[in-house]
Design an enzyme around this catalytic site. Structure first.
Site, PDB file in Angstrom:
ATOM      1  N   GLU A  79       0.854  -1.188   0.000  1.00 57.14           N
ATOM      2  CA  GLU A  79       0.000   0.000   0.000  1.00 57.14           C
ATOM      3  C   GLU A  79       0.886   1.233   0.000  1.00 57.14           C
ATOM      4  O   GLU A  79       1.721   1.414   0.891  1.00 57.14           O
ATOM      5  CB  GLU A  79      -0.919   0.024   1.227  1.00 57.14           C
ATOM      6  CG  GLU A  79      -1.850   1.241   1.217  1.00 57.14           C
ATOM      7  CD  GLU A  79      -2.658   1.406   2.495  1.00 57.14           C
ATOM      8  OE1 GLU A  79      -3.664   2.133   2.444  1.00 57.14           O
ATOM      9  OE2 GLU A  79      -2.282   0.821   3.534  1.00 57.14           O
ATOM     10  N   ASN A 134       9.809   7.360   0.593  1.00 59.76           N
ATOM     11  CA  ASN A 134       9.075   8.042  -0.469  1.00 59.76           C
ATOM     12  C   ASN A 134       8.762   7.051  -1.581  1.00 59.76           C
ATOM     13  O   ASN A 134       9.614   6.239  -1.953  1.00 59.76           O
ATOM     14  CB  ASN A 134       9.914   9.204  -1.011  1.00 59.76           C
ATOM     15  CG  ASN A 134       9.108  10.165  -1.866  1.00 59.76           C
ATOM     16  OD1 ASN A 134       8.444   9.752  -2.820  1.00 59.76           O
ATOM     17  ND2 ASN A 134       9.163  11.437  -1.534  1.00 59.76           N
ATOM     18  N   ASP A 136      -3.193  11.773  -2.719  1.00 55.88           N
ATOM     19  CA  ASP A 136      -3.334  13.211  -2.945  1.00 55.88           C
ATOM     20  C   ASP A 136      -3.582  13.443  -4.435  1.00 55.88           C
ATOM     21  O   ASP A 136      -2.773  13.028  -5.273  1.00 55.88           O
ATOM     22  CB  ASP A 136      -2.045  13.921  -2.521  1.00 55.88           C
ATOM     23  CG  ASP A 136      -2.215  15.431  -2.439  1.00 55.88           C
ATOM     24  OD1 ASP A 136      -3.002  15.989  -3.229  1.00 55.88           O
ATOM     25  OD2 ASP A 136      -1.554  16.058  -1.587  1.00 55.88           O
ATOM     26  N   ASP A 152     -12.076   9.415  -3.532  1.00 59.53           N
ATOM     27  CA  ASP A 152     -13.338  10.149  -3.525  1.00 59.53           C
ATOM     28  C   ASP A 152     -13.302  11.276  -4.558  1.00 59.53           C
ATOM     29  O   ASP A 152     -14.303  11.956  -4.760  1.00 59.53           O
ATOM     30  CB  ASP A 152     -13.578  10.766  -2.146  1.00 59.53           C
ATOM     31  CG  ASP A 152     -12.535  11.832  -1.822  1.00 59.53           C
ATOM     32  OD1 ASP A 152     -11.330  11.496  -1.817  1.00 59.53           O
ATOM     33  OD2 ASP A 152     -12.901  12.998  -1.610  1.00 59.53           O
ATOM     34  N   GLU A 183      -9.579   5.342   6.647  1.00 59.63           N
ATOM     35  CA  GLU A 183     -10.154   6.408   7.469  1.00 59.63           C
ATOM     36  C   GLU A 183     -10.931   7.404   6.607  1.00 59.63           C
ATOM     37  O   GLU A 183     -12.049   7.802   6.944  1.00 59.63           O
ATOM     38  CB  GLU A 183      -9.045   7.145   8.230  1.00 59.63           C
ATOM     39  CG  GLU A 183      -8.350   6.316   9.300  1.00 59.63           C
ATOM     40  CD  GLU A 183      -7.138   5.566   8.777  1.00 59.63           C
ATOM     41  OE1 GLU A 183      -6.407   4.993   9.592  1.00 59.63           O
ATOM     42  OE2 GLU A 183      -6.925   5.538   7.543  1.00 59.63           O
ATOM     43  N   TYR A 184     -10.322   7.817   5.487  1.00 61.45           N
ATOM     44  CA  TYR A 184     -10.970   8.775   4.589  1.00 61.45           C
ATOM     45  C   TYR A 184     -12.256   8.195   4.008  1.00 61.45           C
ATOM     46  O   TYR A 184     -13.276   8.877   3.905  1.00 61.45           O
ATOM     47  CB  TYR A 184     -10.027   9.160   3.451  1.00 61.45           C
ATOM     48  CG  TYR A 184      -8.970  10.168   3.827  1.00 61.45           C
ATOM     49  CD1 TYR A 184      -9.315  11.463   4.203  1.00 61.45           C
ATOM     50  CD2 TYR A 184      -7.627   9.829   3.787  1.00 61.45           C
ATOM     51  CE1 TYR A 184      -8.349  12.393   4.542  1.00 61.45           C
ATOM     52  CE2 TYR A 184      -6.647  10.751   4.128  1.00 61.45           C
ATOM     53  CZ  TYR A 184      -7.013  12.031   4.496  1.00 61.45           C
ATOM     54  OH  TYR A 184      -6.048  12.942   4.831  1.00 61.45           O
ATOM     55  N   GLU A 185     -12.191   6.952   3.613  1.00 54.64           N
ATOM     56  CA  GLU A 185     -13.354   6.310   2.990  1.00 54.64           C
ATOM     57  C   GLU A 185     -14.540   6.277   3.953  1.00 54.64           C
ATOM     58  O   GLU A 185     -15.680   6.562   3.560  1.00 54.64           O
ATOM     59  CB  GLU A 185     -12.973   4.893   2.558  1.00 54.64           C
ATOM     60  CG  GLU A 185     -14.057   4.142   1.841  1.00 54.64           C
ATOM     61  CD  GLU A 185     -13.579   2.779   1.364  1.00 54.64           C
ATOM     62  OE1 GLU A 185     -14.410   2.034   0.825  1.00 54.64           O
ATOM     63  OE2 GLU A 185     -12.376   2.466   1.515  1.00 54.64           O
TER      64      GLU A 185
END
Length: 211
Positions: free
Chosen positions: A44, A96, A118, A154, A192-194
């Protein structure tokens, strides 16, 4: 959002080398040995606070999961989740994504996840998007011949950009989903965002891509 500095982060990272792997460049080509088994390795990129990778590792104990996170203040949050979950099939890397080829050998990864990356919406920032073609070239190198890229976001603009980028690179779209939660996929693990965005009724986009 800018993350507040955590003065204890360096100490935490240094004292949890069983979770946050030190000197990951030295592990190139031997990640299965790091896990101590021959299970497939899933990666991931942008693991955030760790909800997705912990959920996946719990759901699929016979898969090894590696999470990359460049933000120090965020990776320690993920590491705390991993520590609390006591899951042996997760390793985190404070690196990175641009250094992917120095960390993983050819065909070393079975599956790659891009979760809520992002979107870098401004045109001048296109090169930073994780689906810009130089990144796709890296993914092609580290993924094995049956490997997939699974992207969730999203952001409709980023999703559309990514579909075009995958197609232009010659990758095969296996799935294009414009509202993931209408499908009710039992294997979907939310980030978390989802969780936050879907609670507001915002559609979640997902695609699966093969080389």
């Amino acid at each position: 959002m800018r993350q507040r500095n955590k003065p204890w982060a360096d100490e935490f990272i240094e004292s949890h080398t069983d979770i946050i792997v030190p000197e990951p460049l030295e592990k190139r080509g031997i990640w299965k040995e790091v896990f101590g088994n021959n299970n497939p390795v899933h990666l991931e990129i942008g693991t955030g606070k760790g909800q997705f990778i912990v959920g996946m590792a719990r759901k699929f104990p016979n898969i090894n999961f590696i999470g990359i996170e460049v933000a120090k203040t965020i990776i320690v949050r993920a590491a705390q989740k991993v520590k609390d979950a006591e899951l042996p099939n997760i390793k985190l890397l404070h690196v990175n994504a641009a250094d992917l080829l120095e960390i993983f050998a050819k065909d070393e990864i079975a599956q790659l996840y891009l979760n809520f990356s992002d979107p870098w919406p401004k045109k001048r920032h296109e090169k930073r998007r994780l689906t810009y073609h130089p990144f796709l070239k890296q993914y092609e190198q580290v993924l094995d011949s049956a490997g997939e890229i699974v992207l969730k976001t999203d952001n409709q603009g980023f999703f559309e950009y990514s579909l075009v980028s995958f197609s232009r690179y010659g990758m095969q779209l296996e799935e294009v989903n414009l509202d993931l939660h209408e499908v009710n996929d039992p294997d979907n693990v939310m980030t978390e965002y989802e969780k936050r965005f879907s609670a507001k009724g915002q559609p979640i986009y997902r695609c699966r891509v093969k080389l």
